[in-house]
Scaffold this motif. Structure first.
Motif, PDB file in Angstrom:
ATOM      1  N   VAL A 187      33.766  -5.456  83.658  1.00  0.00           N
ATOM      2  CA  VAL A 187      33.644  -6.794  83.070  1.00  0.00           C
ATOM      3  C   VAL A 187      33.807  -6.726  81.554  1.00  0.00           C
ATOM      4  CG1 VAL A 187      32.040  -8.711  82.663  1.00  0.00           C
ATOM      5  CG2 VAL A 187      32.276  -7.752  84.956  1.00  0.00           C
ATOM      6  N   MET A 188      33.183  -5.734  80.935  1.00  0.00           N
ATOM      7  CA  MET A 188      33.312  -5.584  79.484  1.00  0.00           C
ATOM      8  C   MET A 188      34.752  -5.270  79.084  1.00  0.00           C
ATOM      9  SD  MET A 188      29.755  -3.571  78.622  1.00  0.00           S
ATOM     10  CE  MET A 188      30.277  -3.101  77.008  1.00  0.00           C
ATOM     11  N   ALA A 189      35.430  -4.440  79.878  1.00  0.00           N
ATOM     12  CA  ALA A 189      36.823  -4.109  79.581  1.00  0.00           C
ATOM     13  C   ALA A 189      37.724  -5.334  79.723  1.00  0.00           C
ATOM     14  CB  ALA A 189      37.296  -2.986  80.497  1.00  0.00           C
ATOM     15  N   ILE A 190      37.467  -6.142  80.743  1.00  0.00           N
ATOM     16  CA  ILE A 190      38.263  -7.360  80.936  1.00  0.00           C
ATOM     17  C   ILE A 190      38.027  -8.337  79.793  1.00  0.00           C
ATOM     18  CG2 ILE A 190      38.502  -9.417  82.404  1.00  0.00           C
ATOM     19  CD1 ILE A 190      38.041  -7.528  84.815  1.00  0.00           C
ATOM     20  N   LEU A 191      36.778  -8.527  79.392  1.00  0.00           N
ATOM     21  CA  LEU A 191      36.490  -9.419  78.275  1.00  0.00           C
ATOM     22  C   LEU A 191      37.128  -8.924  76.974  1.00  0.00           C
ATOM     23  CD1 LEU A 191      32.745 -10.350  78.946  1.00  0.00           C
ATOM     24  CD2 LEU A 191      34.774 -11.789  79.236  1.00  0.00           C
ATOM     25  N   ALA A 192      37.092  -7.618  76.753  1.00  0.00           N
ATOM     26  CA  ALA A 192      37.724  -7.060  75.551  1.00  0.00           C
ATOM     27  C   ALA A 192      39.233  -7.279  75.588  1.00  0.00           C
ATOM     28  CB  ALA A 192      37.387  -5.578  75.429  1.00  0.00           C
ATOM     29  N   ALA A 193      39.853  -7.082  76.749  1.00  0.00           N
ATOM     30  CA  ALA A 193      41.300  -7.274  76.876  1.00  0.00           C
ATOM     31  C   ALA A 193      41.679  -8.732  76.637  1.00  0.00           C
ATOM     32  CB  ALA A 193      41.769  -6.812  78.252  1.00  0.00           C
ATOM     33  N   VAL A 194      40.895  -9.662  77.178  1.00  0.00           N
ATOM     34  CA  VAL A 194      41.167 -11.086  76.967  1.00  0.00           C
ATOM     35  C   VAL A 194      41.030 -11.434  75.489  1.00  0.00           C
ATOM     36  CG1 VAL A 194      40.286 -13.413  77.439  1.00  0.00           C
ATOM     37  CG2 VAL A 194      40.575 -11.788  79.311  1.00  0.00           C
ATOM     38  N   GLY A 195      39.999 -10.922  74.828  1.00  0.00           N
ATOM     39  CA  GLY A 195      39.811 -11.185  73.401  1.00  0.00           C
ATOM     40  C   GLY A 195      40.944 -10.628  72.563  1.00  0.00           C
ATOM     41  N   ILE A 196      41.386  -9.416  72.878  1.00  0.00           N
ATOM     42  CA  ILE A 196      42.501  -8.816  72.140  1.00  0.00           C
ATOM     43  C   ILE A 196      43.787  -9.602  72.366  1.00  0.00           C
ATOM     44  CG2 ILE A 196      43.976  -6.772  72.029  1.00  0.00           C
ATOM     45  CD1 ILE A 196      41.415  -5.116  72.572  1.00  0.00           C
ATOM     46  N   PHE A 197      44.021 -10.029  73.605  1.00  0.00           N
ATOM     47  CA  PHE A 197      45.218 -10.812  73.903  1.00  0.00           C
ATOM     48  C   PHE A 197      45.206 -12.138  73.145  1.00  0.00           C
ATOM     49  CE2 PHE A 197      47.337 -14.092  76.440  1.00  0.00           C
ATOM     50  CZ  PHE A 197      48.630 -13.593  76.408  1.00  0.00           C
ATOM     51  N   LYS A 198      44.046 -12.816  73.110  1.00  0.00           N
ATOM     52  CA  LYS A 198      43.958 -14.092  72.400  1.00  0.00           C
ATOM     53  C   LYS A 198      44.213 -13.903  70.903  1.00  0.00           C
ATOM     54  CE  LYS A 198      40.949 -16.927  75.273  1.00  0.00           C
ATOM     55  NZ  LYS A 198      39.687 -17.674  75.305  1.00  0.00           N
ATOM     56  N   ARG A 199      43.612 -12.869  70.314  1.00  0.00           N
ATOM     57  CA  ARG A 199      43.837 -12.612  68.886  1.00  0.00           C
ATOM     58  C   ARG A 199      45.301 -12.306  68.617  1.00  0.00           C
ATOM     59  NH1 ARG A 199      38.914  -8.980  66.457  1.00  0.00           N
ATOM     60  NH2 ARG A 199      37.285 -10.514  66.797  1.00  0.00           N
ATOM     61  N   SER A 200      45.914 -11.515  69.480  1.00  0.00           N
ATOM     62  CA  SER A 200      47.321 -11.180  69.302  1.00  0.00           C
ATOM     63  C   SER A 200      48.190 -12.431  69.369  1.00  0.00           C
ATOM     64  CB  SER A 200      47.747 -10.189  70.381  1.00  0.00           C
ATOM     65  OG  SER A 200      49.131 -10.000  70.379  1.00  0.00           O
ATOM     66  N   HIS A 201      47.904 -13.292  70.332  1.00  0.00           N
ATOM     67  CA  HIS A 201      48.664 -14.536  70.473  1.00  0.00           C
ATOM     68  C   HIS A 201      48.472 -15.429  69.244  1.00  0.00           C
ATOM     69  CE1 HIS A 201      50.560 -17.971  72.295  1.00  0.00           C
ATOM     70  NE2 HIS A 201      49.476 -18.690  72.061  1.00  0.00           N
TER      71      HIS A 201
END
Length: 80
Positions: free
Chosen positions: A20-34
């Motif tokens: 869950v923590m890895a998924i949340l981190a990936a979503v946050g990184i993707f949003k920042r990148s976008h």
């Protein structure tokens, strides 16, 4: 509940929490990148200056320029 079963369930809970923590981190990184890509595009668009060019027409003056007031100094000063 035995010790083996207890440690196995704790291991699964730990794995699920990590996932869950890895998924949340990936979503946050993707949003920042976008958002960074969008910001760079907007900055590039705002940096590009648009210039409008036109050619003035030469016409003869048909009347003299008449201004509605006179310009006078508030105080006079003598300069030497």
């Amino acid at each position: 509940m035995t010790t083996g079963t207890h440690s196995t369930s704790l291991r699964w809970i730990f794995i699920v929490v990590l996932l869950v923590m890895a998924i949340l981190a990936a979503v946050g990184i993707f949003k920042r990148s976008h958002h960074m890509k969008v910001l760079k595009q907007e900055a590039h668009d705002a940096d590009t200056q648009q210039v409008v060019v036109f050619s003035p027409l030469v016409e003869s003056a048909t009347s003299a320029l008449v201004l509605p007031a006179n310009v006078l100094a508030f105080k006079d000063a003598s300069l030497y």
